[in-house]
Design a protein around this motif. Structure first.
Motif, PDB file in Angstrom:
ATOM      1  N   GLY A 130       0.809  -1.215   0.000  1.00 44.16           N
ATOM      2  CA  GLY A 130       0.000   0.000   0.000  1.00 44.16           C
ATOM      3  C   GLY A 130       0.838   1.260   0.000  1.00 44.16           C
ATOM      4  N   ASP A 131       2.032   1.197   0.618  1.00 39.71           N
ATOM      5  CA  ASP A 131       2.925   2.371   0.643  1.00 39.71           C
ATOM      6  C   ASP A 131       3.461   2.700  -0.750  1.00 39.71           C
ATOM      7  OD1 ASP A 131       2.661   2.564   3.409  1.00 39.71           O
ATOM      8  OD2 ASP A 131       4.337   1.202   3.775  1.00 39.71           O
ATOM      9  N   LEU A 132       3.493   1.709  -1.638  1.00 36.63           N
ATOM     10  CA  LEU A 132       4.051   1.891  -2.983  1.00 36.63           C
ATOM     11  C   LEU A 132       2.979   2.102  -4.046  1.00 36.63           C
ATOM     12  CD1 LEU A 132       6.624  -1.063  -2.930  1.00 36.63           C
ATOM     13  CD2 LEU A 132       7.071   1.315  -2.309  1.00 36.63           C
ATOM     14  N   GLU A 133       1.761   1.694  -3.726  1.00 36.89           N
ATOM     15  CA  GLU A 133       0.713   1.575  -4.749  1.00 36.89           C
ATOM     16  C   GLU A 133       0.477   2.868  -5.525  1.00 36.89           C
ATOM     17  OE1 GLU A 133      -3.455  -0.774  -4.836  1.00 36.89           O
ATOM     18  OE2 GLU A 133      -3.323   0.841  -3.346  1.00 36.89           O
ATOM     19  N   SER A 134       0.262   3.974  -4.823  1.00 36.64           N
ATOM     20  CA  SER A 134      -0.069   5.236  -5.500  1.00 36.64           C
ATOM     21  C   SER A 134       1.057   5.683  -6.426  1.00 36.64           C
ATOM     22  CB  SER A 134      -0.356   6.321  -4.459  1.00 36.64           C
ATOM     23  OG  SER A 134      -1.490   5.994  -3.703  1.00 36.64           O
ATOM     24  N   ASP A 135       2.290   5.639  -5.921  1.00 37.87           N
ATOM     25  CA  ASP A 135       3.421   6.078  -6.744  1.00 37.87           C
ATOM     26  C   ASP A 135       3.623   5.157  -7.945  1.00 37.87           C
ATOM     27  OD1 ASP A 135       4.161   8.380  -5.399  1.00 37.87           O
ATOM     28  OD2 ASP A 135       5.430   7.314  -3.968  1.00 37.87           O
ATOM     29  N   LEU A 136       3.419   3.852  -7.781  1.00 38.81           N
ATOM     30  CA  LEU A 136       3.565   2.928  -8.902  1.00 38.81           C
ATOM     31  C   LEU A 136       2.522   3.197  -9.985  1.00 38.81           C
ATOM     32  CD1 LEU A 136       4.286  -0.426  -6.999  1.00 38.81           C
ATOM     33  CD2 LEU A 136       5.864   0.777  -8.526  1.00 38.81           C
ATOM     34  N   ILE A 137       1.291   3.401  -9.557  1.00 41.10           N
ATOM     35  CA  ILE A 137       0.214   3.649 -10.533  1.00 41.10           C
ATOM     36  C   ILE A 137       0.463   4.949 -11.289  1.00 41.10           C
ATOM     37  CG2 ILE A 137      -2.248   4.191 -10.758  1.00 41.10           C
ATOM     38  CD1 ILE A 137      -2.741   2.226  -8.451  1.00 41.10           C
ATOM     39  N   VAL A 167      -0.456  -8.407  -1.579  1.00 42.54           N
ATOM     40  CA  VAL A 167      -1.544  -7.932  -0.730  1.00 42.54           C
ATOM     41  C   VAL A 167      -1.197  -6.543  -0.206  1.00 42.54           C
ATOM     42  CG1 VAL A 167      -2.952  -8.434   1.304  1.00 42.54           C
ATOM     43  CG2 VAL A 167      -2.044 -10.310  -0.087  1.00 42.54           C
ATOM     44  N   ARG A 168      -2.174  -5.649  -0.250  1.00 43.32           N
ATOM     45  CA  ARG A 168      -1.928  -4.239   0.019  1.00 43.32           C
ATOM     46  C   ARG A 168      -1.317  -3.978   1.400  1.00 43.32           C
ATOM     47  NH1 ARG A 168      -3.921   0.744   1.392  1.00 43.32           N
ATOM     48  NH2 ARG A 168      -3.697   2.331  -0.239  1.00 43.32           N
ATOM     49  N   ASN A 169      -1.802  -4.690   2.436  1.00 44.36           N
ATOM     50  CA  ASN A 169      -1.313  -4.398   3.791  1.00 44.36           C
ATOM     51  C   ASN A 169      -0.188  -5.331   4.241  1.00 44.36           C
ATOM     52  OD1 ASN A 169      -2.866  -6.665   3.994  1.00 44.36           O
ATOM     53  ND2 ASN A 169      -3.939  -6.053   5.865  1.00 44.36           N
ATOM     54  N   HIS A 170       0.375  -6.110   3.306  1.00 43.85           N
ATOM     55  CA  HIS A 170       1.501  -6.990   3.643  1.00 43.85           C
ATOM     56  C   HIS A 170       2.826  -6.293   3.336  1.00 43.85           C
ATOM     57  CE1 HIS A 170      -0.737 -11.119   3.582  1.00 43.85           C
ATOM     58  NE2 HIS A 170      -1.303 -10.227   4.367  1.00 43.85           N
ATOM     59  N   TYR A 171       3.830  -6.616   4.153  1.00 41.62           N
ATOM     60  CA  TYR A 171       5.147  -6.041   3.913  1.00 41.62           C
ATOM     61  C   TYR A 171       5.735  -6.587   2.611  1.00 41.62           C
ATOM     62  CZ  TYR A 171       5.289  -4.188   8.672  1.00 41.62           C
ATOM     63  OH  TYR A 171       5.026  -3.494   9.809  1.00 41.62           O
ATOM     64  N   VAL A 172       6.507  -5.762   1.938  1.00 40.78           N
ATOM     65  CA  VAL A 172       7.184  -6.158   0.703  1.00 40.78           C
ATOM     66  C   VAL A 172       8.388  -7.024   1.064  1.00 40.78           C
ATOM     67  CG1 VAL A 172       8.390  -5.338  -1.356  1.00 40.78           C
ATOM     68  CG2 VAL A 172       6.445  -4.046  -0.454  1.00 40.78           C
TER      69      VAL A 172
END
Length: 671
Positions: A130-137, A167-172
């Protein structure tokens, strides 16, 4: 790595023990039969078990009252947590990880399906998808605009493939970070060089992936360093006679008739450094051709090696068993004699040689002696060698030993615990020292619905759970009451802890020394001090009493019986050593400044400001008013833990002065 706290859930009689603290050295679980002590050890072993130990069996290990949920598929064993532990890092662990992770803790959870999850506590914040999602999109959308005209697959489509299953709330994880970094490299040509916002976004993503990889690497490093949990049960016995060929055949075919039966024998072979097959082959080998000197020498070397290994093991076992079985050989009687491990054809024998040179098989000795030999064989083979980084789990150790030998074995456990944290269960008062009550965890089960509970403090609603502690105190008290010429009677157990701990601390630093011949006698409360002191005085022993200056202490100190028996000089009051500023001081006020710090750092009880603003008020009264469910015992135990890692110089100057004066007065009265 050091086990700090543990918790067991959803296992046999256990619904939820609650989280309980584990001591640096040894931790003692006491409680009645059927309370669930053994189940706790069995569940904890699964956190990091030896290779040859079976995992959880969901059908048999899940609480029976909830078994239908498993058979109907309502719950998945892989989602049911059983054993949880938090580990603190030691210096070697800290050296193996980056500086920013050296103050973190490692948490491990083992599930009923034998899968595990680990994570870091008090560590730099982890990176989730989730921490990466917005920037990746947003970066993919920008790259799509540049890539559309080229006719290649759009970066957004490639991103969807790369993030599939994340999964959005799982650590990378490190592996996922590598996949995403590969996507960033592929998207880089489509990012406009003069677009500062997207270039910065790209750098931010790379930085976050670096952090994710670093965190995952630390987890992998600590996972490899976590201790192995070695369980020793009373069922693990070394048999006096082992048929090597039969054992070798069962081992090679993986057809052991009874794992508990063979476990001790397999450990004996590990200790000797041989396999069953090696010893069996040597037992049936024919003499080589005497005309072939090379084969003759090789054969002789094999036999010599076997003899040397057997002799070394025999000496090691004899020395260790002798320390407990006959710790005072000058008393004569009750000799452990010599243990000998012998190979004779297809038989490996463990025999005991007495002072006349007569050899008898191990099973002709007492149950206690057999248990002790078996324990050391398993320990030396498992914990002291392959599993040197181990947490030892001992289920009812020394159950068949005589009471006084159990007391000697208690010291052996302390010695083992210096290198390996040890958790053991016991019913025996002789395996709980009077100075070890802060290491005790009380296990109880009031009803099946609630299941097994573990209490870190020495409290329990079940009197049977506390019986070993009461017996331990009673035995040591009975031994000391009339056997010592100098006795200091204290109000209660916490007073005993404070006086003994500070005495050891001050003696180690050379500040002051309480006469070693003085025995501390906790009476239970101020009212009982009168009875103890009067009885001891009637036996013509030297007696002094230390009383708090609260209402109960004043009432006890003013009783004519006590004054007549001891005299005013032998009735010591805390107010005489705390100074006149504190009204009605108790023994805790002799450590006022230190206890405020210990309570804040160890227990999270911060009353510093209130204590500073109310210097005349007893510190216990302030704690009781400011801390919900305050316990004097819990505060005293926190101080005992503090003492183990500090010196007298860490006490406040005023505190050292107070205790020095108190010890001087006690020594003078009981000289």
């Amino acid at each position: 790595m050091r086990l700090k706290t543990a918790r067991v859930r959803n296992y046999r009689s256990i619904r939820d023990t609650g989280t309980f603290e584990v001591e640096n050295g040894k931790t003692i679980l006491v409680g009645p039969n059927e309370a669930g002590k053994t189940a706790i050890l069995q569940a904890l072993q699964q956190l990091s078990k030896p290779e040859n130990v079976k995992g959880f069996d969901p059908l048999r290990d899940y609480p029976r009252a909830m078994a239908n949920d498993l058979t109907r598929g309502v719950v998945d064993p892989k989602t049911i947590p059983v054993a949880e532990a938090v580990f603190a890092l030691d210096e070697a662990d800290k050296a193996a990880v980056p500086a920013e992770y050296r103050e973190c803790e490692y948490e491990l959870t083992r599930y009923l399906g034998n899968n595990g999850v680990h994570r870091l506590l008090n560590a730099p914040q982890g990176i989730t998808h989730g921490d990466l999602e917005s920037d990746l999109i947003r970066l993919a959308a920008h790259a799509d605009v540049q890539a559309q005209a080229s006719g290649v697959a759009l970066p957004s489509a490639k991103l969807a493939e790369a993030t599939q299953g994340m999964v959005r709330n799982h650590y990378v994880t490190a592996d996922q970070a590598k996949v995403l970094r590969a996507w960033l490299r592929a998207a880089l040509p489509w990012v406009e060089e003069d677009n500062a916002r997207e270039t910065a976004r790209l750098e931010t993503l790379n930085t976050k992936l670096d952090a994710a990889e670093a965190r995952d690497t630390v987890l992998a490093t600590l996972s490899k360093r976590r201790p192995v949990f070695v369980l020793f049960s009373n069922y693990f016995r070394v048999r006096p006679i082992i048929h090597l060929a039969h054992l070798a055949q069962r081992l090679e075919s993986n057809l052991l008739d009874d794992e508990q039966y063979d476990y001790g024998n397999v450990c004996l072979l590990k200790l000797l450094g041989f396999s069953a097959k090696d010893l069996s082959d040597l037992g049936r080998a024919a003499d080589p051709d005497p005309d072939n000197p090379d084969k003759l020498k090789a054969y002789r070397d094999q036999l010599d090696r076997r003899r040397y290994e057997l002799n070394a093991a025999s000496v090691k076992l004899t020395n260790e068993v002798g320390k407990i079985w006959n710790p005072n050989p000058e008393r004569g009687a009750d000799h452990a004699h010599r243990l000998k491990v012998q190979a004779d054809g297809q038989y490996l024998k463990v025999v005991v040689e007495d002072e006349l040179g007569v050899e008898i098989e191990l099973d002709q000795r007492s149950e206690g002696f057999q248990w002790l030999v078996s324990f050391f064989v398993v320990f030396f083979a498992e914990a002291a060698d392959k599993h040197s980084n181990a947490v030892l789990l001992l289920d009812e150790p020394g159950l068949s030993l005589h009471a006084l030998k159990q007391r000697d074995f208690r010291e052996t456990i302390s010695r083992l615990a210096e290198k390996n944290q040890t958790i053991y269960t016991t019913h025996s008062p002789f395996l709980v020292g009077p100075d070890e009550l802060d290491r005790v965890r009380v296990v109880q089960m009031n009803d099946r619905e609630e299941g097994t509970k573990v209490h870190t403090s020495v409290t329990s609603g079940d009197k049977a759970a506390l019986l070993p502690l009461q017996e331990a105190l009673g035995y040591d008290l009975a031994q000391s009451l009339f056997a010592n010429q100098r006795n200091l009677v204290l109000e209660g157990l916490t007073d005993f802890w404070y006086v003994e701990a500070v005495a050891l601390l001050m003696a180690a630093s050379g500040d002051a020394k309480l006469n070693e011949k003085i025995v501390l006698v906790p009476a239970g409360n101020a009212g009982k001090v009168v009875y103890f002191a009067t009885i001891l005085h009637a036996h013509k022993l030297k007696v002094a009493a230390l009383l708090d200056s609260d209402t109960a202490g004043d009432q006890a100190a003013s009783q004519d019986t006590l004054v007549h028996a001891l005299g005013q000089k032998a009735i010591l009051r805390t107010k005489d050593y705390c100074g006149g500023e504190i009204a009605k001081p108790e023994i805790e006020d002799l450590l006022r400044e230190t206890l405020v710090r210990v309570a804040r750092d160890d227990l999270g009880w911060d009353i510093g400001a209130k204590a500073a603003s109310q210097p005349r008020r007893p510190i216990v009264d302030i704690f009781a008013a400011e801390v919900r469910d305050f316990s004097k015992a819990k505060l005293a135990k926190a101080f005992l833990r503090w003492v183990r890692t500090h010196e007298a110089s860490d006490l406040a100057d005023g505190e050292r002065t107070r205790w020095k004066a108190l010890f001087s007065a006690i020594n003078a009265v009981l000289k």
